[in-house]
Design a protein around this motif. Sequence first.
Motif, PDB file in Angstrom:
ATOM      1  N   PRO A 278      53.702  62.148  62.428  1.00  0.00           N
ATOM      2  CA  PRO A 278      54.556  61.172  61.540  1.00  0.00           C
ATOM      3  C   PRO A 278      53.882  60.219  60.878  1.00  0.00           C
ATOM      4  O   PRO A 278      54.043  60.061  59.547  1.00  0.00           O
ATOM      5  CB  PRO A 278      55.623  60.736  62.620  1.00  0.00           C
ATOM      6  N   GLN A 279      53.036  59.503  61.534  1.00  0.00           N
ATOM      7  CA  GLN A 279      52.388  58.452  60.826  1.00  0.00           C
ATOM      8  C   GLN A 279      51.039  58.508  60.706  1.00  0.00           C
ATOM      9  O   GLN A 279      50.326  58.252  61.971  1.00  0.00           O
ATOM     10  CB  GLN A 279      52.618  57.047  61.533  1.00  0.00           C
ATOM     11  N   HIS A 280      50.352  59.241  59.745  1.00  0.00           N
ATOM     12  CA  HIS A 280      48.861  59.315  59.787  1.00  0.00           C
ATOM     13  C   HIS A 280      48.479  59.307  58.388  1.00  0.00           C
ATOM     14  O   HIS A 280      49.038  59.337  57.388  1.00  0.00           O
ATOM     15  CB  HIS A 280      48.498  60.553  60.384  1.00  0.00           C
ATOM     16  N   ARG A 281      46.895  58.938  58.170  1.00  0.00           N
ATOM     17  CA  ARG A 281      46.433  58.827  57.075  1.00  0.00           C
ATOM     18  C   ARG A 281      44.863  59.665  56.988  1.00  0.00           C
ATOM     19  O   ARG A 281      44.224  59.477  58.253  1.00  0.00           O
ATOM     20  CB  ARG A 281      46.152  57.671  56.194  1.00  0.00           C
ATOM     21  N   VAL A 282      44.827  60.494  56.283  1.00  0.00           N
ATOM     22  CA  VAL A 282      43.471  61.246  56.212  1.00  0.00           C
ATOM     23  C   VAL A 282      42.697  60.533  54.957  1.00  0.00           C
ATOM     24  O   VAL A 282      42.920  60.681  54.109  1.00  0.00           O
ATOM     25  CB  VAL A 282      43.874  62.800  55.854  1.00  0.00           C
ATOM     26  N   GLU A 283      41.308  60.395  55.638  1.00  0.00           N
ATOM     27  CA  GLU A 283      40.400  59.739  54.668  1.00  0.00           C
ATOM     28  C   GLU A 283      39.148  60.734  54.884  1.00  0.00           C
ATOM     29  O   GLU A 283      38.648  61.253  55.944  1.00  0.00           O
ATOM     30  CB  GLU A 283      39.962  58.501  55.017  1.00  0.00           C
ATOM     31  N   MET A 284      38.453  61.287  53.602  1.00  0.00           N
ATOM     32  CA  MET A 284      37.257  62.141  53.863  1.00  0.00           C
ATOM     33  C   MET A 284      35.977  61.569  53.604  1.00  0.00           C
ATOM     34  O   MET A 284      35.835  60.775  52.451  1.00  0.00           O
ATOM     35  CB  MET A 284      37.562  63.382  52.870  1.00  0.00           C
ATOM     36  N   SER A 285      34.987  61.795  54.319  1.00  0.00           N
ATOM     37  CA  SER A 285      33.706  61.144  54.110  1.00  0.00           C
ATOM     38  C   SER A 285      32.910  61.727  52.752  1.00  0.00           C
ATOM     39  O   SER A 285      33.144  63.007  52.806  1.00  0.00           O
ATOM     40  CB  SER A 285      32.746  60.948  55.280  1.00  0.00           C
ATOM     41  N   GLU A 286      32.184  60.940  51.860  1.00  0.00           N
ATOM     42  CA  GLU A 286      31.733  61.510  50.955  1.00  0.00           C
ATOM     43  C   GLU A 286      30.419  62.287  51.229  1.00  0.00           C
ATOM     44  O   GLU A 286      30.223  63.497  50.905  1.00  0.00           O
ATOM     45  CB  GLU A 286      31.306  60.703  49.602  1.00  0.00           C
ATOM     46  N   ALA A 287      29.489  61.613  52.084  1.00  0.00           N
ATOM     47  CA  ALA A 287      28.423  62.557  52.477  1.00  0.00           C
ATOM     48  C   ALA A 287      28.201  62.548  53.904  1.00  0.00           C
ATOM     49  O   ALA A 287      27.073  63.359  54.482  1.00  0.00           O
ATOM     50  CB  ALA A 287      27.091  61.497  51.856  1.00  0.00           C
ATOM     51  N   GLY A 288      28.916  62.000  54.723  1.00  0.00           N
ATOM     52  CA  GLY A 288      28.553  62.147  56.268  1.00  0.00           C
ATOM     53  C   GLY A 288      28.930  63.413  56.748  1.00  0.00           C
ATOM     54  O   GLY A 288      29.763  64.303  56.303  1.00  0.00           O
ATOM     55  N   LYS A 289      28.166  63.763  57.750  1.00  0.00           N
ATOM     56  CA  LYS A 289      28.304  64.914  58.491  1.00  0.00           C
ATOM     57  C   LYS A 289      29.177  64.927  59.513  1.00  0.00           C
ATOM     58  O   LYS A 289      30.064  63.848  59.707  1.00  0.00           O
ATOM     59  CB  LYS A 289      26.920  65.528  58.911  1.00  0.00           C
ATOM     60  N   HIS A 290      28.953  65.508  60.875  1.00  0.00           N
ATOM     61  CA  HIS A 290      30.100  65.601  61.824  1.00  0.00           C
ATOM     62  C   HIS A 290      30.007  64.214  62.412  1.00  0.00           C
ATOM     63  O   HIS A 290      31.011  63.560  62.883  1.00  0.00           O
ATOM     64  CB  HIS A 290      29.766  66.761  62.416  1.00  0.00           C
ATOM     65  N   PHE A 291      28.884  63.517  62.571  1.00  0.00           N
ATOM     66  CA  PHE A 291      28.954  62.485  63.259  1.00  0.00           C
ATOM     67  C   PHE A 291      28.933  60.988  62.406  1.00  0.00           C
ATOM     68  O   PHE A 291      28.070  60.521  62.004  1.00  0.00           O
ATOM     69  CB  PHE A 291      27.593  62.114  64.241  1.00  0.00           C
ATOM     70  N   LEU A 292      30.253  61.060  61.901  1.00  0.00           N
ATOM     71  CA  LEU A 292      30.469  60.032  60.947  1.00  0.00           C
ATOM     72  C   LEU A 292      29.988  58.459  61.094  1.00  0.00           C
ATOM     73  O   LEU A 292      29.861  57.869  60.530  1.00  0.00           O
ATOM     74  CB  LEU A 292      31.851  60.154  60.387  1.00  0.00           C
ATOM     75  N   MET A 293      30.166  58.335  62.311  1.00  0.00           N
ATOM     76  CA  MET A 293      29.922  56.812  62.881  1.00  0.00           C
ATOM     77  C   MET A 293      28.420  56.631  62.808  1.00  0.00           C
ATOM     78  O   MET A 293      27.895  55.362  62.728  1.00  0.00           O
ATOM     79  CB  MET A 293      30.542  56.487  64.393  1.00  0.00           C
ATOM     80  N   TYR A 294      27.447  57.660  62.735  1.00  0.00           N
ATOM     81  CA  TYR A 294      26.068  57.615  62.631  1.00  0.00           C
ATOM     82  C   TYR A 294      25.776  57.788  61.238  1.00  0.00           C
ATOM     83  O   TYR A 294      24.740  56.946  60.349  1.00  0.00           O
ATOM     84  CB  TYR A 294      25.303  58.672  63.267  1.00  0.00           C
ATOM     85  N   ASP A 295      26.256  58.753  60.463  1.00  0.00           N
ATOM     86  CA  ASP A 295      25.883  59.111  59.251  1.00  0.00           C
ATOM     87  C   ASP A 295      26.570  58.244  57.833  1.00  0.00           C
ATOM     88  O   ASP A 295      26.020  58.123  56.761  1.00  0.00           O
ATOM     89  CB  ASP A 295      26.457  60.709  58.871  1.00  0.00           C
ATOM     90  N   ASP A 296      27.833  57.711  58.233  1.00  0.00           N
ATOM     91  CA  ASP A 296      28.537  56.994  57.072  1.00  0.00           C
ATOM     92  C   ASP A 296      29.077  55.719  57.676  1.00  0.00           C
ATOM     93  O   ASP A 296      30.282  55.430  57.829  1.00  0.00           O
ATOM     94  CB  ASP A 296      29.472  57.747  56.644  1.00  0.00           C
ATOM     95  N   THR A 297      28.092  55.192  58.368  1.00  0.00           N
ATOM     96  CA  THR A 297      28.549  53.932  59.332  1.00  0.00           C
ATOM     97  C   THR A 297      29.417  52.929  58.669  1.00  0.00           C
ATOM     98  O   THR A 297      30.353  52.359  59.235  1.00  0.00           O
ATOM     99  CB  THR A 297      27.150  53.214  59.833  1.00  0.00           C
ATOM    100  N   GLN A 298      28.969  52.329  57.500  1.00  0.00           N
ATOM    101  CA  GLN A 298      29.574  51.325  56.693  1.00  0.00           C
ATOM    102  C   GLN A 298      31.078  51.912  56.468  1.00  0.00           C
ATOM    103  O   GLN A 298      31.783  50.929  56.564  1.00  0.00           O
ATOM    104  CB  GLN A 298      28.927  51.088  55.552  1.00  0.00           C
ATOM    105  N   TRP A 299      31.197  53.004  55.962  1.00  0.00           N
ATOM    106  CA  TRP A 299      32.424  53.585  55.692  1.00  0.00           C
ATOM    107  C   TRP A 299      33.301  53.632  56.839  1.00  0.00           C
ATOM    108  O   TRP A 299      34.426  53.331  57.138  1.00  0.00           O
ATOM    109  CB  TRP A 299      32.374  55.016  55.125  1.00  0.00           C
TER     110      TRP A 299
END
Length: 316
Positions: A278-299
């Motif tokens: 019901p309540q969700h938002r999908v955002e896609m990282s431009e360059a991050g791989k699977h570990f987004l908290m490592y690869d695209d930390t600022q985002w």
Amino acid sequence: MTYSTSLRAVCAAFLLSAAMLLPGTTAATTTAQALTPTPTNSPAAHPNFTVQVVGKGRPVLLIPGLTCPGTVWNETVAHYQKQYQCHIISLAGFGGTEAPATTDKLLQNVRDQLLVYIKTQRLSKPIVIGHSLGGFMALWMSSTQPEAVGPLVIVDSLPFMGAIQNPAATVEQVRPMAEGMRQQMSKGSANATQQRQMTASMVTDTARITQVTRWALQSDPATVAQAMYDMYTTDLRQDIARIQQPVLVLGAWAAYKAYGSTKESTRAIFTQQYAKLPQHRVEMSEAGKHFLMYDDTQWFFQLSDAFLKQNTVAAK
């Protein structure tokens, strides 16, 4: 099914085979050593995981992905511990932790024990941040007891891993493939070179690749194999309609270019699988791989901070 085939299937399904290969001090390990939270309550109450608590404020459960211990969240904990009480989950059998006594109904037991933990610790609608398997677990917890948890941050995970390549797939159709993968991977036949190659498709930084590979090699093969089987044979696409909380879904696509994926095709998979939520938002990282908290930390922090601030205020 060969081992290399099973590895490709895992990559294609956003499952993270995680972490540290060789001893040594890196930026990643230094941060890990800096955070030394103490275990909370009795492990006997939840034999399938341990918990460490750091910080003060509204409770947040941080659930790692396949083969990763709770220390995968060290930088996230450092970022949030002044605002939130972080409950850092480490699943039994992952990243060098002792394997569970049984793998029967493995992830269902984790789900149920986490829900009991929330109740016994009197955590009021805790935020849940989950990566891969951890994101799947957050969805499963919330759809099972919608009143028990608060907002969810789902990091590169889906409600039904088995339907990534075929949206019409059912659990029964996927089960034979999942069983073959379980049997093959329970043998623990991966060597360090194979594991590192797989990890490199999911993490960008060299030190992180070493870290995530080591965790994978230290994980109990039977536990990892069963966790993968459970995810492949559990379809939450209809169940997530019961989730009452707002959900932020952070997706990756760059790691799957080798499999012919594009940002648009990957977003379409996320959109289709989360259609009932019901309540969700999908955002896609431009360059991050699977570990987004490592690869695209600022985002990762920019989107998570805004989402949590908005929904924490709204919950008051």
